[in-house]
Design a protein around this motif. Structure first.
Motif, short mmCIF file in Angstrom:
data_model
loop_
_atom_site.label_atom_id
_atom_site.label_comp_id
_atom_site.label_asym_id
_atom_site.label_seq_id
_atom_site.Cartn_x
_atom_site.Cartn_y
_atom_site.Cartn_z
N GLY A 191 -2.61 -9.90 -12.55
CA GLY A 191 -3.37 -8.80 -11.96
C GLY A 191 -2.93 -8.50 -10.55
O GLY A 191 -2.24 -9.28 -9.90
N SER A 192 -3.34 -7.35 -10.07
CA SER A 192 -3.04 -6.97 -8.69
C SER A 192 -4.10 -7.54 -7.75
O SER A 192 -5.17 -7.99 -8.19
CB SER A 192 -2.95 -5.46 -8.55
N CYS A 193 -3.80 -7.50 -6.47
CA CYS A 193 -4.67 -8.11 -5.47
C CYS A 193 -4.58 -7.32 -4.18
O CYS A 193 -3.51 -6.79 -3.83
CB CYS A 193 -4.25 -9.56 -5.22
N VAL A 194 -5.70 -7.24 -3.47
CA VAL A 194 -5.75 -6.63 -2.14
C VAL A 194 -6.03 -7.72 -1.11
O VAL A 194 -6.95 -8.53 -1.30
CB VAL A 194 -6.85 -5.55 -2.06
N PHE A 195 -5.24 -7.75 -0.05
CA PHE A 195 -5.60 -8.55 1.11
C PHE A 195 -6.07 -7.62 2.21
O PHE A 195 -5.42 -6.62 2.52
CB PHE A 195 -4.42 -9.37 1.65
N ARG A 228 -0.75 -3.66 -14.16
CA ARG A 228 -1.63 -3.53 -15.32
C ARG A 228 -0.81 -3.34 -16.60
O ARG A 228 -1.14 -3.90 -17.66
CB ARG A 228 -2.57 -2.35 -15.11
N ALA A 229 0.24 -2.55 -16.52
CA ALA A 229 1.08 -2.32 -17.71
C ALA A 229 1.73 -3.61 -18.19
O ALA A 229 1.82 -3.87 -19.40
CB ALA A 229 2.14 -1.27 -17.39
N LEU A 230 2.16 -4.45 -17.24
CA LEU A 230 2.78 -5.72 -17.62
C LEU A 230 1.75 -6.67 -18.22
O LEU A 230 2.06 -7.43 -19.15
CB LEU A 230 3.47 -6.35 -16.41
#
Length: 751
Positions: free
Chosen positions: A623-627, A589-591
């Protein structure tokens, strides 16, 4: 005792007839003759028979969800509640947890009821679903609740449990959009034996249909001669647990027993006869012979982990060892649950009993438990017993007729209406403890234990009758069918005066001048952005469990105090399953914040360069991601998705979503609901990237097959992602970034 019919059947002269050779109307036409479709079509605003757009008659939420719902609706242009909206206070009501934070939420709820014209039910007056049963349900109606156990089918009302954004849509006069569902007949015959209660039937049903997905996202329609042999309390005890089968909703045929119920609660006009028409078509059936149901137990860690109590007592070492192995798998060997130590002298010893909430705290359950314990004692050992009547009218009834006295004389403790033990905010067992509960769920650490701190305990679901039988034997597991006891002929005399004295009824009386009471922990949602042309995802959690529950995505229990503060609550996301997730997501998120400020992070450039796309960085969201293989089983809590978005999450990748409600939560918070083929391996790890070029155009144009690239430590790999079955509104919500942005952009006008 239970038979699955995995093919179409017709309802002919009160019996189920195989579809093959029946010579009746085509399934799509004949399905309209079910009770379910008679109710659904009365609420459907769509011109497309295959795509329903439902308007509900009433809404209901509790104090873990209503603040966020109203804050979202307020940010989207809410002026007043268009339908009755009841806000109960049965989850976040332990005000010592978090200091004054919880009571601030209650003050907010009452002020919102005054401002927007709502119904406010003060803390401990009723659990959410008991209030709906007594005050909102009516035959032929539909109620939407921000709690997964929104089930009122036996009262003739179709209840649907969804995440908060779906209630926001209703508050803004939009619709609940769902594919026209299949309907499964649940054919009841016979009558329950002495000692058998509704949880025995419910656990057996969950055991029969959960793992195979037989009823997933379908409507269960209860019919057959056995219905008449069940009281209303017995019916709702089964009905409320249909949530654990992953069905969409439920409905029952109605009769004089239902008519008598509505007379008792002072709303006789709420009754009308509901039954399937001759020739109604069902997409399958479950046949239950009630006379053959045995005393059941659902062992940790799911209501479908079902055994008969006798079976467990015959093979305790073998069966309990399987639970220990499941614990090792769930927590990766970080904590150890030694249930086999509960085997003492050939008996299985429980440490705690709890009868609680929308499934357990019903009048007849408590009366029969008292009959079993009458004149006895739970003893002065480790075993204790807590009783939570599900509403003040029920508590008043058991006080007046002596039921409460019998329970207390035996050593049980009577507590107020509260859902806490169902989600880890009350009666948390000791480390290593075995708690037997007439409650709705027994997921890992849902009882309040803290595996990250080395604490683990287990919950087994049982009917109140067998819990009382166990209590009478000092904690030694006992089937109620093994006891000889007499059930007194008692009738629940409903007295709604306590609601009239304490509840605020403001529907139709909105006061725009009323000020919302905003405590210091009630905060607005952070700014969320529209979907960019391209998407670079960084895997922050990779979960290879067969199913991931919403309790793992966002823990219940002590997190309740922060449900009104999106930023603080997000700090708990996946904390009991992947503790590193929050830090990883916040770093991404910061990036992304840097990128939006015009400073393209080197990490992004390096990753995109590996797929020849570095020049796209300015138009690529990071963004980040959940698998997870199958995420979202269990609770309807929207925070399972919203916390991911607050932390900078942009997508879930999975083989399938466990429930429609979790997938809807993801979409409403702008999280892309990617799926991959079930036989596709996913050998990637946290820190790997997934680049999805042209994602905005793909969503806009309705392309469901989306080629992407995985940028892993060992090189670049092709992967095919799918986004199937999005409605036009869902596409727009994702493109705008979330539901709030969707309304702020002027979308959402009633169609």
């Amino acid at each position: 005792m239970m038979e699955l019919i995995q093919q179409g059947v017709y309802w002919v002269d009160g019996k189920l007839v195989p579809a093959q050779g029946a010579g009746l109307s085509a399934p799509d036409e004949a399905r309209e003759k079910t009770i379910a479709y008679s109710v659904l079509r009365a609420h459907d605003r769509s011109k497309d028979k295959k795509k329903m757009r439902i308007k509900f008659d009433a809404l209901i939420s509790h104090d873990i969800t209503y603040v966020g719902i109203i804050q979202t609706a307020r940010a989207s242009g809410l002026r007043q509640f268009p339908v009755p909206y009841a806000m109960t206070n049965c989850h976040n009501s332990l005000c010592a947890v978090g200091g004054t934070i919880n009571e601030d939420d209650h003050a907010f709820g009452l002020s919102a009821a005054k401002k927007y014209g709502g119904i406010y039910v003060p803390a401990n007056q009723a659990v959410i679903h008991q209030y709906a049963r007594e005050a909102l349900a009516f035959c032929g109606g539909m109620i939407l609740g921000s709690d997964s156990h929104t089930r009122y089918g036996c009262y003739g009302t179709m209840g649907v449990g969804e995440g908060g954004p779906e209630l926001v849509k209703q508050l803004l006069s939009n619709t609940y959009d769902v594919d026209a569902p299949e309907v499964i007949a649940v054919y009841l015959e016979g009558a329950p034996r002495h000692g058998i209660g509704p949880h025995d039937v419910a656990i057996a049903l969950c055991g029969a249909v959960f793992q195979n997905g037989f009823v997933k996202n379908k409507v269960l329609e209860f019919v057959g001669p056995g219905v008449a042999n069940l009281s209303m309390d017995f019916r709702i005890g089964i009905d409320v647990m249909t949530t654990e089968t992953t069905c969409l909703s439920s409905i029952w045929e109605t009769d004089e027993t239902v008519r008598d119920y509505y007379r008792e609660v002072g709303r006789p006009d709420a009754y009308r006869a509901l039954s399937p028409e001759n020739g109604a078509y069902y997409d399958g059936a479950v046949k239950i012979d009630l006379s053959k149901i045995e005393s059941m137990i659902a062992l940790p860690f799911h209501p479908s982990n079902a055994y008969t109590i006798h079976e467990l007592l015959e093979h305790p070492q073998e069966i309990l060892h399987t639970v220990e192995e499941a614990c090792e798998k769930n927590f990766g060997g970080k904590v150890h649950l030694n249930l086999t130590e509960k085997i003492v002298g050939g008996k299985v010893m429980a440490d705690q009993g709890v009868i609680v909430g929308c499934s357990g705290g019903m009048y007849e359950n408590l009366v029969e438990a008292a009959a079993i314990l009458d004149g006895g004692s739970i003893g002065n050992g480790y075993f204790d017993l807590s009783i939570y009547p599900s509403s003040s009218p029920i508590a008043m009834a058991i006080t007046k007729d002596g039921t409460a006295a019998k329970l207390m004389e035996a050593g049980a403790v009577i507590k107020p209406a509260f859902c806490g033990p169902c989600f880890g905010a009350g009666d948390t067992p000791a480390h290593g403890g075995l708690s037997i509960r007439h409650a709705t769920r027994n997921f890992p650490n849902r009882e309040g234990s803290k595996p990250g701190q080395g604490q683990i305990s287990g919950v087994a679901l049982m009917d109140a009758r067998s819990i009382a039988a166990t209590a009478a034997n000092g904690g030694a597991l006992t089937a109620a069918t093994d006891l000889d006891y007499t059930v007194p002929k008692m009738h629940y005399h409903y007295d709604g005066s306590i609601y009239e004295k304490r509840c605020y009824y403001g529907f139709g009386k909105a006061d725009p001048s009323a000020e919302l009471k905003l405590g210091p922990n009630i905060t607005d949602w952070p700014k969320m952005y529209a979907l960019e042309d391209n998407l670079l995802l960084k895997l922050a959690a990779v979960i290879q469990d067969d199913v991931t529950t919403t309790d793992e995505l966002i823990p219940s229990g002590e997190t309740s105090s922060y449900r009104s503060n999106p930023l603080k609550l997000s700090e708990f996301a996946l904390s009991r399953r992947v503790p590193e997730y929050v830090g990883r997501s916040k770093a991404v998120r910061a990036l992304e914040t840097e990128r939006r400020a015009g400073n393209i992070p080197q990490e992004m450039l390096d990753a995109l360069a590996k797929v020849g796309a570095a020049e796209l960085a300015g138009k690529t969201a990071y963004g980040s991601c959940v698998f997870a293989k199958k995420p979202g089983d269990g609770s309807a809590r929207e925070q399972a998705a919203s916390c991911q978005k607050v932390l900078g999450g942009y997508a879930n990748i999975c083989y399938e979503f466990a429930t429609k409600r979790y997938r809807s939560n993801c979409i409403n918070w702008g999280i892309l609901p990617f799926t991959i083929e079930k036989d596709t391996p996913f050998p990637y790890a946290p820190g790997d990237f997934v680049f999805v070029p042209g994602i905005r155009e793909a969503i806009r144009d309705g392309r469901e097959t989306i080629p992407a690239k995985v940028i892993a430590a060992d090189g670049v790999h092709d992967i095919t992602l799918y986004v199937k079955g999005l409605t036009e509104d869902e596409k727009t919500i994702i493109l705008e970034g979330c539901l709030m942005n969707y309304y702020a952009a002027g979308h959402g006008a009633e169609k």
